[in-house]
Each structure stands twice: as structure tokens, then as C-alpha cells.
Design a protein around this motif. Structure first.
Motif, PDB file in Angstrom:
ATOM      1  N   UNK A 167       0.161  -1.388   0.045  1.00  4.39           N
ATOM      2  CA  UNK A 167      -0.186   0.037   0.111  1.00  4.39           C
ATOM      3  C   UNK A 167       0.830   1.257   0.163  1.00  4.39           C
ATOM      4  N   UNK A 168       0.812   2.499  -0.442  1.00  5.40           N
ATOM      5  CA  UNK A 168       1.110   3.098  -0.718  1.00  5.40           C
ATOM      6  C   UNK A 168       0.713   3.880   0.385  1.00  5.40           C
ATOM      7  N   UNK A 169      -0.268   4.534   1.096  1.00  9.76           N
ATOM      8  CA  UNK A 169      -0.729   5.041   1.691  1.00  9.76           C
ATOM      9  C   UNK A 169       0.212   5.263   3.698  1.00  9.76           C
ATOM     10  N   UNK A 170       0.201   6.467   3.809  1.00 10.19           N
ATOM     11  CA  UNK A 170       0.760   6.246   5.029  1.00 10.19           C
ATOM     12  C   UNK A 170       0.680   5.422   6.300  1.00 10.19           C
ATOM     13  N   UNK A 171       0.969   5.374   6.987  1.00 10.69           N
ATOM     14  CA  UNK A 171      -0.057   4.538   8.611  1.00 10.69           C
ATOM     15  C   UNK A 171      -0.802   5.218   8.984  1.00 10.69           C
ATOM     16  N   UNK A 172      -1.797   4.792   9.512  1.00 12.22           N
ATOM     17  CA  UNK A 172      -3.023   5.369   9.684  1.00 12.22           C
ATOM     18  C   UNK A 172      -4.119   6.442   8.966  1.00 12.22           C
ATOM     19  N   UNK A 173      -3.833   5.974   7.839  1.00 16.67           N
ATOM     20  CA  UNK A 173      -4.714   6.254   6.501  1.00 16.67           C
ATOM     21  C   UNK A 173      -5.259   4.998   5.934  1.00 16.67           C
ATOM     22  N   UNK A 174      -6.070   5.417   5.377  1.00 13.26           N
ATOM     23  CA  UNK A 174      -7.148   4.743   4.165  1.00 13.26           C
ATOM     24  C   UNK A 174      -5.607   4.161   2.099  1.00 13.26           C
ATOM     25  N   UNK A 222      15.283   8.102  -1.393  1.00 16.22           N
ATOM     26  CA  UNK A 222      14.374   7.045  -1.868  1.00 16.22           C
ATOM     27  C   UNK A 222      14.178   4.693  -0.927  1.00 16.22           C
ATOM     28  N   UNK A 223      15.614   5.827   0.720  1.00 13.57           N
ATOM     29  CA  UNK A 223      15.556   5.125   1.141  1.00 13.57           C
ATOM     30  C   UNK A 223      14.728   5.085   2.168  1.00 13.57           C
ATOM     31  N   UNK A 224      14.231   6.407   2.724  1.00 17.50           N
ATOM     32  CA  UNK A 224      13.176   6.721   2.988  1.00 17.50           C
ATOM     33  C   UNK A 224      12.053   6.545   2.727  1.00 17.50           C
ATOM     34  N   UNK A 225      11.617   6.452   1.136  1.00 18.32           N
ATOM     35  CA  UNK A 225      10.340   6.176   1.117  1.00 18.32           C
ATOM     36  C   UNK A 225      10.014   3.845   0.728  1.00 18.32           C
ATOM     37  N   UNK A 226      11.333   3.699   0.544  1.00 16.15           N
ATOM     38  CA  UNK A 226      10.677   2.054   0.510  1.00 16.15           C
ATOM     39  C   UNK A 226      10.599   1.862   1.990  1.00 16.15           C
ATOM     40  N   UNK A 227      11.722   2.030   3.406  1.00  9.82           N
ATOM     41  CA  UNK A 227      11.103   2.030   4.325  1.00  9.82           C
ATOM     42  C   UNK A 227       9.516   2.143   4.774  1.00  9.82           C
ATOM     43  N   UNK A 228       9.270   3.091   4.504  1.00  7.68           N
ATOM     44  CA  UNK A 228       7.967   3.806   5.027  1.00  7.68           C
ATOM     45  C   UNK A 228       7.131   3.321   4.162  1.00  7.68           C
ATOM     46  N   UNK A 229       6.990   2.294   2.670  1.00 11.37           N
ATOM     47  CA  UNK A 229       6.579   2.302   2.218  1.00 11.37           C
ATOM     48  C   UNK A 229       5.992   0.017   2.836  1.00 11.37           C
ATOM     49  N   UNK A 277      16.594   5.068   8.911  1.00 11.52           N
ATOM     50  CA  UNK A 277      15.460   5.536   8.633  1.00 11.52           C
ATOM     51  C   UNK A 277      14.772   5.277  10.078  1.00 11.52           C
ATOM     52  N   UNK A 278      14.525   4.696  10.420  1.00  6.46           N
ATOM     53  CA  UNK A 278      14.237   4.100  12.463  1.00  6.46           C
ATOM     54  C   UNK A 278      14.758   5.263  12.883  1.00  6.46           C
ATOM     55  N   UNK A 279      15.227   6.027  12.682  1.00  2.00           N
ATOM     56  CA  UNK A 279      16.237   6.403  14.127  1.00  2.00           C
ATOM     57  C   UNK A 279      15.133   7.814  13.876  1.00  2.00           C
ATOM     58  N   UNK A 280      14.792   8.019  12.626  1.00  2.00           N
ATOM     59  CA  UNK A 280      14.206   9.811  12.568  1.00  2.00           C
ATOM     60  C   UNK A 280      12.618   9.759  13.076  1.00  2.00           C
ATOM     61  N   UNK A 328      17.801   3.059  20.032  1.00  3.81           N
ATOM     62  CA  UNK A 328      16.587   2.224  20.584  1.00  3.81           C
ATOM     63  C   UNK A 328      16.690   1.020  19.045  1.00  3.81           C
ATOM     64  N   UNK A 329      16.078  -0.242  19.345  1.00  6.28           N
ATOM     65  CA  UNK A 329      15.868  -1.095  18.386  1.00  6.28           C
ATOM     66  C   UNK A 329      14.484  -0.419  18.299  1.00  6.28           C
ATOM     67  N   UNK A 330      13.896  -0.510  16.857  1.00  4.70           N
ATOM     68  CA  UNK A 330      12.278  -0.391  16.308  1.00  4.70           C
ATOM     69  C   UNK A 330      12.302  -1.381  15.069  1.00  4.70           C
ATOM     70  N   UNK A 331      12.721  -2.514  14.799  1.00  9.55           N
ATOM     71  CA  UNK A 331      12.535  -3.617  13.891  1.00  9.55           C
ATOM     72  C   UNK A 331      10.847  -3.951  14.121  1.00  9.55           C
ATOM     73  N   UNK A 332      10.576  -4.109  15.389  1.00  4.85           N
ATOM     74  CA  UNK A 332       8.812  -4.395  14.862  1.00  4.85           C
ATOM     75  C   UNK A 332       8.011  -3.314  14.761  1.00  4.85           C
ATOM     76  N   UNK A 333       8.823  -2.688  15.001  1.00  5.55           N
ATOM     77  CA  UNK A 333       7.807  -1.167  15.020  1.00  5.55           C
ATOM     78  C   UNK A 333       7.265  -0.858  13.598  1.00  5.55           C
ATOM     79  N   UNK A 334       5.872  -0.348  13.889  1.00  6.57           N
ATOM     80  CA  UNK A 334       5.383   0.424  12.822  1.00  6.57           C
ATOM     81  C   UNK A 334       6.690   2.190  12.687  1.00  6.57           C
ATOM     82  N   UNK A 335       6.745   2.473  11.489  1.00  9.41           N
ATOM     83  CA  UNK A 335       7.593   3.988  11.396  1.00  9.41           C
ATOM     84  C   UNK A 335       6.868   5.222  10.752  1.00  9.41           C
TER      85      UNK A 335
END
Length: 442
Positions: free
Chosen positions: A7-14, A147-154, A372-375, A435-442
């Protein structure tokens, strides 16, 4: 690689009505990064020849220093490009910024391929190459971070490491392609043809990647307009006192940690994937086509192993995989160089290059999603672009210049290993605080 939909939507959106496939997202996103590293590979592997063509009045050692120095100067523009394109991405969307970086990169690459040599236009020749490298560096400063940000967020949290790691696998693919092209040209063309026109071909061919990249990214841009990513990435940030100020104040510690992590990875990357071919030519006195195989092999290893590092980080955690792989490379790179020096065989050279490239690739596959998980989302593209560009500018772009100078000044052929060791130790420090955020949504 499994081609599911993201999905191309941001977390919490349709979600957008029509989601892009994993494979389509990865290819469209990483093609600009691959373009950049293809050009870097070609320039790096023709560094000796370019020094001869553009700095003919200097000695052989000075020609190489000037050539790799010009290579490094392009990285000076990276932080500025990282800030500019990162701000554009956080305010107006990731794809808008990525398309602009691609066009700027193509302009710089075409300029290198078309610039006459010193013999034709004198001092204007190296100046034009310098301008071209600055354009390339400016664009690349924003490309990787955005580009790395986009991949991580999608990506979902469970697959973020694997999907983001393809950004670094694309660097391996580009190194592989660039090295293979360099090998073919140096193997099948005579010296006169290579010096007069052969070296230009890969630069001019690389420009063709730009329209292909824009075409592939058109769908991402269309789908992005149907999501709230623009809002999440820009409107929230504009409510603050400016994205850049926020990154430099509120996110200052994350910025420092990211920079330190990048230092370890970029030093290893530019020594193992790029400098080893120059090392084989200048220190081991191997033929150019034999030396090119260092880049071919290391690029192939990175293409295959980086996603494995990403998968490992999804399963075992980013910090653990990043720390263990970085420590292993830091400990083993000096014995690797000693083995090359003492054995003096091509087989040993290739074996050591592959082993070091494998360790670096695992580390890159795990560090890629960690950054990207740092920010926070509202400043992620700017923070990641700035830290990545600054680290690569100093410790990656000038790595070949620094170790070439160190070898000349000390007479120690193992100087490149010590450079990577120092940078590797620096990169281990932030892992004690992150802080390790491996299993968290970002």
C-alpha cells in the motif's frame, strides 16, 4: 523475490485504490541509486586512465591523486544536495524529489562523457569534469536518503529490512554492471581506442537510465497523489519552525548516530567495492582487465547478500546484525590485506574481496533500514539525507584519495585496511545507545 502488493498510504490512512507491487516499487525506487553507483563505478575503475587524459602534466602518482581527488570533490556537494532534496521530500513528497535528483544526475553524467580531454581544450577539461562531479554529487546527496526513506515507509514492519536492503543491493548491481562494462572495454579495445573514445561509452550509455527511471517512477508519483503521504511528510513538518532547524535541534542526537553509522559503512564500501581494482593495478601491478574482476565479484556479492542481511535484520533485529557484521569486518580486513600481500596471487585477491564484500553486504542490508528508523516521519527524509550525504562525502568520497596518499606517505600497502578499521570502530559506538525499532511501524 516475491511480488506482493504494498500500500502506498501512510500509516493510519486509507490505502490507495491501486497498490504497487513490491517488485515494481523496489525497481522504480532503486534505479536512481543504481544509476549513481554505475557512474561511480565506471569513474573509479577508469581513475588511472582519466588521470592521464585530464591531468597529463603531472607525474603518474599525482595523476592518480588528482583523478581520485576530482572523484572525491563531487562528494563535497552531497550535504547541500541532501538538505535541499530532503527538504523537498519532507514538504512536497518523496517522488518529486527523487525525479529531480535523477535529472540532475543525468546532466552531470552526460557532461563527463562529452567533455574533451586536456589535449583538446587545456585546463577547461578538468574544470568541466569537476563541475560534472559536483552536479552528480549534489543530486546523489538527496537520492539515497529520499529513496531509502520511501522504501522503509512503504514496507510493513515485518519485511522492512528485506525491502529496504534492495536499495543497497542495487549498488551492488550497479558496481557489477559498471565493472563488467569496464572489463569488456579494457579487454577488447586497444589502448589508443580506449583512451580516445572507449572510456566515454559507459558514461553516455548511463544517461539512458534517466528516462527509464522517470517512466518507472511515474506510477509511484500517481499513486502518491492518492495518499496522505504528502500531508504526513510535509504539512506536519511545516507547522514546526522549519524542517532543517528541527533536524539540527530536536533530532541532533539521531543525526549524530546516523552519521557515525554511515561512516563505517561508506568507508568499507568505497574501499572494498571500488578501490580494490585501483589497488590491484597500482600496488599489485596487475593488468586492468584482471583488476576489474575485483569490482565484478564484489558487486555480484553485494547484489546477492544485501537482501540476506535485510532478512536477517527482520528476524534477529537491526542492532544485533549491524553490530556483529561491522565488528567482523573491522577485525578481518587487516588479515585480508596481509593475505593478499603475502600470497601475491590473483586467486587470493579475489577470495579476500568476496569475503569482505559479503560481510559488508550483510552490514549494509541491516543498517539500511536502521537509519530511517532513527528519525520521526516528519523530518525523516531530511535527517537521513543529511547524515548519509555528510558521512559519504567525507569518509566515502575521499576514501580513495586518503588511502592513496597514505600508501604513498607511509609505504604501507595495508593502509586501506587501517582506514576501514578506524571508521568501523566509530560506527560501533552509537549501537550502544540506539533503540531497536525492528518490529515497530514507522
Amino acid at each position: 523475490m516475491k511480488s506482493t502488493s504494498i500500500s502506498t498510504a501512510a500509516p493510519g490512512t486509507l490505502a490507495a485504490p491501486q497498490a504497487i507491487s513490491t517488485r515494481g516499487l523496489i525497481v522504480a525506487t532503486t534505479i536512481g541509486n543504481a544509476f549513481e553507483f554505475f557512474d561511480l563505478t565506471v569513474y573509479s575503475f577508469f581513475a588511472v586512465l582519466l588521470g592521464k587524459l585530464f591531468f597529463p602534466l603531472a607525474s603518474a602518482q599525482q595523476q592518480l591523486l588528482l583523478s581520485v581527488g576530482t572523484f572525491g570533490v563531487g562528494f563535497v556537494a552531497r550535504p547541500l544536495g541532501g538538505v535541499m532534496f530532503g527538504l523537498l521530500a519532507d514538504r512536497f513528497g518523496r517522488v518529486v524529489a527523487m525525479n529531480l535528483t535523477l535529472l540532475t544526475m543525468a546532466l552531470g553524467t552526460a557532461l563527463i562523457g562529452l567533455t574533451p580531454t586536456y589535449a583538446s581544450i587545456g585546463i577547461a577539461a578538468p574544470i568541466l569534469v569537476l563541475v560534472a562531479r559536483l552536479l552528480q554529487g549534489f543530486s546523489a546527496g538527496g537520492e539515497v536518503g529520499v529513496a531509502t526513506t520511501l522504501l522503509a515507509e512503504r514496507a510493513s514492519a515485518s519485511r522492512r529490512g528485506f525491502i529496504t536492503s534492495w536499495q543497497f543491493a542495487s549498488q551492488g548491481a550497479a558496481a557489477l554492471a559498471g565493472s563488467f562494462v569496464g572489463f569488456l572495454l579494457s579487454h577488447f579495445l586497444d589502448t589508443a581506442s580506449l583512451e580516445s573514445w572507449g572510456w566515454r561509452l559507459p558514461f553516455l550509455a548511463g544517461v539512458l537510465i534517466a528516462p527509464l527511471g522517470l517512466y518507472l517512477r511515474a506510477r509511484i508519483g500517481h499513486e502518491e497523489s492518492g495518499t496522505n503521504e504528502h500531508v504526513h511528510g510535509g504539512h506536519a513538518a511545516r507547522k514546526q519552525h522549519g524542517v532543517l532547524r528541527t533536524v539540527l535541534t530536536r533530532d541532533a542526537m539521531q543525526l549524530l548516530f546516523a552519521l557515525m553509522l554511515v561512516i563505517g559503512g561508506t568507508s568499507a564500501h568505497f574501499i572494498v567495492l571500488y578501490y580494490m581494482s585501483t589497488y590491484a593495478i597500482k600496488i599489485l601491478h596487475l593488468p586492468m582487465d584482471t583488476a576489474m574482476w575485483c569490482g565484478i565479484l564484489s558487486g555480484a556479492v553485494m547484489l546477492v547478500v544485501s537482501p540476506i542481511g535485510g532478512l536477517m535484520s527482520d528476524r534477529f533485529g537491526r542492532k544485533r546484525v549491524t553490530g556483529y557484521s561491522r565488528a567482523a569486518l573491522t577485525l578481518l580486513i587487516l588479515p585480508g590485506f596481509l593475505a593478499i600481500s603475502h600470497a601475491g596471487s590473483v586467486a587470493t585477491l579475489y577470495l579476500v574481496v568476496c569475503a569482505l564484500a559479503a560481510l559488508h553486504s550483510i552490514n549494509a542490508g541491516a543498517t539500511g533500514p536502521l537509519l530511517p528508523e532513527l528519525f520521526p516521519r516528519s523530518t525523516r527524509a531530511t535527517g537521513l539525507s543529511l547524515s548519509y550525504a555528510a558521512g559519504v562525502s567525507i569518509f566515502g568520497g575521499f576514501a580513495q584519495f586518503i588511502v592513496t596518499w597514505l600508501i604513498g606517505a607511509t609505504g604501507n600497502p595495508n593502509a586501506p585496511a587501517w582506514y576501514v578499521i578506524v571508521c568501523g570502530v566509530i560506527s560501533l559506538v552509537p549501537l550502544a545507545f540506539i533503540v531497536d525499532r525492528t518490529r515497530e511501524e514507522i
